[in-house]
Design a protein around this motif. Structure first.
Motif, mmCIF file in Angstrom:
data_model
loop_
_atom_site.group_PDB
_atom_site.id
_atom_site.type_symbol
_atom_site.label_atom_id
_atom_site.label_comp_id
_atom_site.label_asym_id
_atom_site.label_seq_id
_atom_site.Cartn_x
_atom_site.Cartn_y
_atom_site.Cartn_z
ATOM 1 N N SER A 270 -10.887 35.962 -26.303
ATOM 2 C CA SER A 270 -9.759 35.061 -26.120
ATOM 3 C C SER A 270 -8.631 35.272 -27.131
ATOM 4 O O SER A 270 -7.468 35.114 -26.794
ATOM 5 C CB SER A 270 -10.230 33.620 -26.125
ATOM 6 O OG SER A 270 -10.618 33.250 -27.411
ATOM 7 N N SER B 207 -10.995 24.959 -20.078
ATOM 8 C CA SER B 207 -10.185 24.675 -21.269
ATOM 9 C C SER B 207 -9.175 25.785 -21.563
ATOM 10 O O SER B 207 -8.166 25.533 -22.214
ATOM 11 C CB SER B 207 -11.081 24.440 -22.477
ATOM 12 O OG SER B 207 -11.835 25.597 -22.716
ATOM 13 N N TYR B 208 -9.412 26.996 -21.055
ATOM 14 C CA TYR B 208 -8.441 28.066 -21.322
ATOM 15 C C TYR B 208 -7.086 27.758 -20.709
ATOM 16 O O TYR B 208 -6.065 28.261 -21.151
ATOM 17 C CB TYR B 208 -8.967 29.432 -20.852
ATOM 18 C CG TYR B 208 -8.897 29.680 -19.359
ATOM 19 C CD1 TYR B 208 -7.751 30.210 -18.780
ATOM 20 C CD2 TYR B 208 -9.981 29.410 -18.539
ATOM 21 C CE1 TYR B 208 -7.686 30.441 -17.414
ATOM 22 C CE2 TYR B 208 -9.920 29.633 -17.181
ATOM 23 C CZ TYR B 208 -8.776 30.146 -16.614
ATOM 24 O OH TYR B 208 -8.711 30.376 -15.270
ATOM 25 N N LEU B 209 -7.090 26.898 -19.689
ATOM 26 C CA LEU B 209 -5.826 26.585 -19.021
ATOM 27 C C LEU B 209 -4.824 25.901 -19.948
ATOM 28 O O LEU B 209 -3.627 25.957 -19.717
ATOM 29 C CB LEU B 209 -6.073 25.702 -17.796
ATOM 30 C CG LEU B 209 -6.798 26.383 -16.632
ATOM 31 C CD1 LEU B 209 -7.075 25.383 -15.524
ATOM 32 C CD2 LEU B 209 -5.998 27.582 -16.107
ATOM 33 N N LYS B 210 -5.318 25.270 -21.024
ATOM 34 C CA LYS B 210 -4.343 24.634 -21.923
ATOM 35 C C LYS B 210 -3.900 25.568 -23.039
ATOM 36 O O LYS B 210 -2.870 25.334 -23.652
ATOM 37 C CB LYS B 210 -4.828 23.294 -22.475
ATOM 38 C CG LYS B 210 -6.297 23.170 -22.740
ATOM 39 C CD LYS B 210 -6.632 21.883 -23.461
ATOM 40 C CE LYS B 210 -7.759 22.196 -24.411
ATOM 41 N NZ LYS B 210 -8.390 21.036 -24.988
ATOM 42 N N THR B 211 -4.672 26.617 -23.295
ATOM 43 C CA THR B 211 -4.279 27.491 -24.413
ATOM 44 C C THR B 211 -3.646 28.808 -23.979
ATOM 45 O O THR B 211 -2.977 29.456 -24.767
ATOM 46 C CB THR B 211 -5.505 27.812 -25.296
ATOM 47 O OG1 THR B 211 -6.628 27.980 -24.457
ATOM 48 C CG2 THR B 211 -5.772 26.690 -26.277
ATOM 49 N N MET C 22 -4.426 19.795 -9.858
ATOM 50 C CA MET C 22 -4.626 20.127 -11.267
ATOM 51 C C MET C 22 -3.514 21.062 -11.751
ATOM 52 O O MET C 22 -2.946 20.862 -12.818
ATOM 53 C CB MET C 22 -5.989 20.791 -11.463
ATOM 54 C CG MET C 22 -6.248 21.185 -12.904
ATOM 55 S SD MET C 22 -7.809 22.033 -13.100
ATOM 56 C CE MET C 22 -7.456 23.555 -12.266
ATOM 57 N N ASN D 198 -0.370 19.149 -12.273
ATOM 58 C CA ASN D 198 -0.444 18.290 -13.465
ATOM 59 C C ASN D 198 -0.323 19.102 -14.745
ATOM 60 O O ASN D 198 0.084 18.581 -15.775
ATOM 61 C CB ASN D 198 -1.749 17.495 -13.471
ATOM 62 C CG ASN D 198 -1.749 16.437 -12.384
ATOM 63 O OD1 ASN D 198 -0.685 15.976 -11.965
ATOM 64 N ND2 ASN D 198 -2.927 16.063 -11.915
ATOM 65 N N LEU D 199 -0.688 20.348 -14.683
ATOM 66 C CA LEU D 199 -0.587 21.223 -15.863
ATOM 67 C C LEU D 199 0.715 22.015 -15.860
ATOM 68 O O LEU D 199 0.903 22.913 -16.673
ATOM 69 C CB LEU D 199 -1.774 22.201 -15.902
ATOM 70 C CG LEU D 199 -3.152 21.606 -16.176
ATOM 71 C CD1 LEU D 199 -4.243 22.628 -15.880
ATOM 72 C CD2 LEU D 199 -3.254 21.119 -17.607
ATOM 73 N N ASP D 200 1.591 21.708 -14.930
ATOM 74 C CA ASP D 200 2.876 22.404 -14.824
ATOM 75 C C ASP D 200 2.729 23.866 -14.457
ATOM 76 O O ASP D 200 3.498 24.723 -14.909
ATOM 77 C CB ASP D 200 3.631 22.330 -16.164
ATOM 78 C CG ASP D 200 4.738 21.306 -16.067
ATOM 79 O OD1 ASP D 200 5.241 21.120 -14.940
ATOM 80 O OD2 ASP D 200 5.081 20.708 -17.093
ATOM 81 N N LEU D 201 1.724 24.162 -13.643
ATOM 82 C CA LEU D 201 1.517 25.540 -13.189
ATOM 83 C C LEU D 201 1.862 25.612 -11.704
ATOM 84 O O LEU D 201 1.763 24.622 -10.982
ATOM 85 C CB LEU D 201 0.051 25.953 -13.372
ATOM 86 C CG LEU D 201 -0.519 25.906 -14.788
ATOM 87 C CD1 LEU D 201 -2.021 26.149 -14.755
ATOM 88 C CD2 LEU D 201 0.164 26.948 -15.669
#
Ligand code: C2E
Ligand code: MG
Ligand code: MG
Ligand code: MG
Length: 281
Positions: A159, A189-193, A225, A228-231
């Motif tokens: 990562s 959790s990788y989706l936020k980093t 989802m 909500n994550l702006d993707l």
């Protein structure tokens, strides 16, 4: 008698295995020569804005014609190319080819559209990957903002290196999407980093949205989802109008699949880019 049967089974098993091994070896030997023999080509599949129905880009997909074995599916030879490291020169070739073609379309009067290129983990993890990409962009003159890399969740294993490479690509202006989303085994959790722009919903979920309510739920959940994550979200493997309407209702941004077009040659793709339309069969 038992002994005999056991022996037969063993022989049957080995001959089947031998066949598999020799096919794999044939493919590997063929792959080593395929680049210099010009046996690869790249085809393109339109990607469509679900709201407007307009073609906004295309995914580049490699094709291989083996002189004796004929057309071999990438699903069959890409894993071998990855195992042997041949994916490195092959991947560089696809990227160059797609960028060169994109520039060509632009010269021929097409509006600038986004080209998505599949990048294998092994390619992405090379130390000089950023250098290679920079060189190809410079040589072809393609604007990085018109390029998207499709990565799979497997790159997330390392990562620290992955985040830094992704960030460098983002800084250059290249978009990043996660291909086959939902089929890997990584945690969410990788989706936020990770600096990702788009989730690409795997076609296995789209295939069964009307036969398996669980797949329908998963698709809806992934779309929500992502938003909500702006993707952005793109669905792959869209084959019917019903599937497209399902995605439209749930505000999926983009779609790609046989319903719009199969992967086609660069010339056919130019026609679509120029007319901004797809003739439905
Ligand atoms: P992918 O990147 O997920 O590409 C989507 C695959 O689904 C493509 O198969 C495409 O032809 C197929 N497809 C598109 N629309 C539909 C549809 O409506 N229904 C169905 N059933 N299939 C559809 P393809 O071209 O055989 O490629 C298979 C996989 O091989 C790709 O999956 C990708 O993982 C890999 N691949 C292809 N080209 C490259 C490449 O240039 N580099 C790398 N590293 N991998 C590649
Ligand atoms: Mg892909
Ligand atoms: Mg995919
Ligand atoms: Mg796939």
């Amino acid at each position: 008698r038992v002994k005999e049967q056991g022996k037969n089974n063993f022989q049957f098993y080995t001959s089947e295995m031998n066949e598999m091994i020799s096919k794999k070896m044939k493919l590997e030997i063929g792959l080593r020569k395929a680049l210099e023999r010009n046996e690869f080509k790249v085809v393109y599949q339109p990607q469509v804005d679900v709201c407007t129905g307009k073609v906004i880009g295309a995914e580049a997909l490699i094709r291989w014609h083996h002189p004796e074995m004929g057309n071999i599916s990438p699903a069959e030879f890409i894993p071998i190319a990855e195992e042997t490291g041949l994916i490195l020169p092959i991947g560089d070739w696809v990227l160059y080819e797609a960028c060169h073609q994109s520039k060509q379309w632009h010269k021929e009067g097409c509006p600038p559209l986004r080209i998505a290129v599949n990048i294998s983990s092994r390619q992405f993890q090379q130390h000089h990957f950023i250098g290679t990409v920079t060189k190809i962009l410079k040589k072809t003159g393609v604007a990085p903002s018109h390029l998207e890399f499709e990565l799979t969740e497997s790159i997330i294993q390392d990562s620290k290196h992955a985040i830094s490479t992704m960030q460098q690509l983002k800084d250059m202006g290249i978009s990043l999407s996660i291909d086959d989303f939902g089929t890997g085994y990584s945690s969410l959790s990788y989706l936020k980093t990770f600096p990702i722009d788009t989730l690409k919903i795997d076609q296995s979920f789209i295939r069964n949205i009307f036969t398996d309510p669980k797949d329908a739920s998963l698709v809806s959940t992934i779309i929500n989802m992502a938003h909500n994550l702006d993707l952005k979200v793109i669905a792959e493997g869209v084959e019917t109008l019903e599937q497209l309407n399902f995605l439209k209702q749930r505000r999926c941004n983009e779609a790609q699949g046989y319903f719009f077009s199969r992967p086609i040659s660069a010339e056919e793709m130019r026609g679509i880019f120029q007319n901004q339309s797809i003739t439905m069969e």
